[in-house]
Write an enzyme that holds these catalytic residues in place. Structure first.
Site, mmCIF file in Angstrom:
data_model
loop_
_atom_site.group_PDB
_atom_site.id
_atom_site.type_symbol
_atom_site.label_atom_id
_atom_site.label_comp_id
_atom_site.label_asym_id
_atom_site.label_seq_id
_atom_site.Cartn_x
_atom_site.Cartn_y
_atom_site.Cartn_z
ATOM 1 N N HIS A 97 0.259 -8.842 -4.513
ATOM 2 C CA HIS A 97 -0.831 -8.801 -5.494
ATOM 3 C C HIS A 97 -0.211 -9.221 -6.830
ATOM 4 C CE1 HIS A 97 -1.933 -5.467 -2.708
ATOM 5 N NE2 HIS A 97 -3.188 -5.769 -2.961
ATOM 6 N N ASP A 100 1.759 -6.518 -8.482
ATOM 7 C CA ASP A 100 3.036 -6.103 -7.886
ATOM 8 C C ASP A 100 4.205 -6.850 -8.497
ATOM 9 O OD1 ASP A 100 1.377 -4.838 -6.003
ATOM 10 O OD2 ASP A 100 1.488 -6.553 -4.635
ATOM 11 N N GLU A 228 -10.615 -8.974 3.949
ATOM 12 C CA GLU A 228 -10.020 -7.865 4.718
ATOM 13 C C GLU A 228 -10.996 -6.695 4.754
ATOM 14 O OE1 GLU A 228 -5.921 -6.991 3.680
ATOM 15 O OE2 GLU A 228 -6.257 -4.874 4.111
ATOM 16 N N HIS A 267 -7.486 0.092 9.072
ATOM 17 C CA HIS A 267 -8.878 -0.057 8.638
ATOM 18 C C HIS A 267 -9.818 -0.057 9.846
ATOM 19 C CE1 HIS A 267 -7.526 -2.277 4.695
ATOM 20 N NE2 HIS A 267 -6.944 -1.112 4.854
ATOM 21 N N ASP A 292 -3.016 -7.337 9.172
ATOM 22 C CA ASP A 292 -2.188 -6.372 8.463
ATOM 23 C C ASP A 292 -1.805 -5.316 9.489
ATOM 24 O OD1 ASP A 292 -2.225 -7.626 6.059
ATOM 25 O OD2 ASP A 292 -3.241 -6.037 4.954
ATOM 26 N N ASP A 303 -5.927 6.696 5.440
ATOM 27 C CA ASP A 303 -5.315 5.373 5.531
ATOM 28 C C ASP A 303 -3.857 5.510 5.095
ATOM 29 O OD1 ASP A 303 -5.062 2.641 5.801
ATOM 30 O OD2 ASP A 303 -5.782 2.229 3.779
ATOM 31 N N ASP A 305 -1.107 4.053 6.132
ATOM 32 C CA ASP A 305 -0.268 2.838 6.059
ATOM 33 C C ASP A 305 1.161 3.069 6.531
ATOM 34 O OD1 ASP A 305 -2.331 1.251 5.149
ATOM 35 O OD2 ASP A 305 -1.799 1.422 3.037
HETATM 36 C C1 XUL Z 1 -5.706 -1.513 1.175
HETATM 37 C C2 XUL Z 1 -5.087 -2.721 1.714
HETATM 38 C C3 XUL Z 1 -4.588 -3.721 0.729
HETATM 39 C C4 XUL Z 1 -4.875 -5.123 1.105
HETATM 40 C C5 XUL Z 1 -4.542 -6.130 0.028
HETATM 41 O O1 XUL Z 1 -6.059 -0.579 2.120
HETATM 42 O O2 XUL Z 1 -4.957 -2.874 2.908
HETATM 43 O O3 XUL Z 1 -3.227 -3.513 0.563
HETATM 44 O O4 XUL Z 1 -4.174 -5.479 2.246
HETATM 45 O O5 XUL Z 1 -5.188 -5.869 -1.157
HETATM 46 CO CO CO Z 2 -4.199 -4.411 4.059
#
Ligand code: XUL
Ligand code: CO
Length: 431
Positions: A97, A100, A228, A267, A292, A303, A305
């Site tokens: 991004h 970042d 996304e 997601h 992703d 979420d 991650d």
């Molecule tokens: C948020 C997410 C983000 C996108 C990019 O849940 O997945 O990191 O991948 O903005």
């Molecule tokens: Co993402």
């Protein structure tokens, strides 16, 4: 070169190694006619590994990184460390991004200058690196100006700011040779209908996406525009709920041939689907783009991650990716972060290396399932009766025609086994 990773050498493929090494990820190994590296197209997410401070809802920063702070010198140190990690991992791609990679300035202009200088710095780093840009994107959700959305904001100045931001990020993605540009809905959603004009906000989002596509064509960006989907977090209701919802949205705004999907494991689960469902649906609609890769904590339902570690799940995902013809511009982006207690540089390497091995194992299993062919044959056999002329003609006929045939042939359809257990047993031979 920084000294963050203490001069660690690139990881090797060594199935017998007792140290940090790849036991399954062997970039040159051929699987159904393609190198493993070219199938998987791994990517590191700049934000989780280098920008995230380790906070959770109960506590702030746990990571103490030498590059934390909003100066250009620190942003460059961050890039140096990132490229060191890319070379240790032998990772072919990365993603960012805007927020970042650059320090936030006092106003748009100074943020833009910081960003453009950092894009030049990344271009320089990329010259002496094997790592390419999978995609760029704009962070239009962290700063408080975006708290009520970006394109869907009730304030048109935030829409303008967002348009200027995406223009900048698309230019930068093109400059760095990025293969895709991603738009995740961020705060494009709402908390309560009591203050939300849902119809207006969806129109704003649709027009915004059209403007992005128009700009892509204007500058001749060759990559794919990817949306996304995510059902909630941060907003209670997100407009880009899942693949099916986004496809309807794309149709509504005439964008179904312009935009593809970046599908995230976590997601999909949040939306009440499996990852493979979202992949198969996108493929069937002709809008599969990229993934992703991560996983959520199934207990908390957040979420979270996390790095993927479930080979059977990953195998079913890559089975769908392979059936979709594999990646073209897309790849496997690790949208995954360390747990906040994993403080050491080695944790960053181990998180990615382990995830790369999990994906490699999943891919190998998926490729073997494709080569074996039993699953596909059994699936096709289930629909074999649709190959008869009467069945084909029925889809061109009317309810009357079908009704007449039921009585003329004195039909009495008998149910046929779906064979789920047998099919699952077959999958288990490969994972
Ligand atoms: C948020 C997410 C983000 C996108 C990019 O849940 O997945 O990191 O991948 O903005
Ligand atoms: Co993402």
């Amino acid at each position: 070169m920084s000294d963050f990773f203490n001069n660690m050498q690139p990881l090797q493929f060594d199935p017998e190694s007792q140290d940090l090494a790849f036991r399954h990820y062997n970039p040159d190994e051929m699987l159904i006619g393609k190198r493993m590296e070219d199938h998987l197209r791994f990517s590191v997410a700049y934000w989780h590994s280098f920008a995230w401070p380790g906070g959770d809802p109960f506590g702030g920063q746990t990571f103490d990184r030498p590059w934390f702070g909003e100066t250009m010198a620190l942003a460059k140190l961050k890039a140096d460390v990132a490229f060191d990690m890319f070379s240790i991992l032998g990772i072919p791609f990365f993603c960012w991004h805007d927020a970042d990679i650059r320090p936030e300035g006092a106003d748009f202009k100074s943020s833009r200058r910081n960003f453009e200088d950092m894009v030049d710095y990344l271009a320089l780093k990329m010259e002496s690196s094997e790592t390419q840009l999978l995609w760029g994107t704009a962070n239009m959700f962290s700063h408080r100006r975006f708290m009520s959305g970006a394109a869907t904001n009730p304030n048109p100045d935030v829409f303008a700011w967002s348009a200027a931001t995406v223009k900048l990020c698309l230019d930068a993605t093109q400059k760095l040779g990025g293969e895709n540009y991603v738009l995740w809905g961020g705060r494009e959603g709402y908390e309560t209908l009591l203050n939300t004009d849902l119809k207006r906000e969806r129109q704003q989002a649709g027009r915004f996406l059209q403007m992005v596509v128009e700009y892509k064509h204007k500058i001749g960006f060759k990559g794919a525009i990817l949306v996304e989907p995510k059902p909630q977090e941060p907003s209670k209701h997100q407009y880009d709920y899942d693949v099916a919802t986004v496809f309807g949205f794309l149709k509504e705004f005439g964008l179904e041939n312009e935009v593809k999907m970046n599908i995230e494991q976590g997601h999909a689960i949040l939306a009440g689907h499996s990852f493979e469902h979202e992949l198969a649906l996108a493929s069937s609609l002709g809008i599969f783009g990229s993934i992703d890769m991560n996983r959520n904590d199934y207990q908390s339902g957040w979420d979270t991650d996390q790095f993927p570690n479930n080979v059977p799940e990953v195998a079913l995902a890559y089975y769908e990716v392979l059936k979709a013809g594999g990646f073209t511009t897309g790849g496997t982006n690790f949208d995954a972060k360390l747990r906040r207690q994993s403080l050491d540089p080695i944790d960053l390497i181990a998180g990615h290396a382990g995830a790369m091995d999990v994906c490699a194992r999943g891919l190998k299993a998926a490729a073997a399932m494709i080569e074996d062919g039993t699953l596909e044959t059994m699936r096709e056999e289930r629909y074999a009766n649709w190959n008869t002329p009467q069945a084909k003609a029925m889809l061109k006929g009317s309810l009357d025609d079908a009704a007449a045939r039921v009585e003329a042939e004195n039909m009495n359809p008998e149910p046929i086994s779906g064979r789920q257990e047998i099919l699952e047993n077959i999958v288990n031979r490969f994972v």
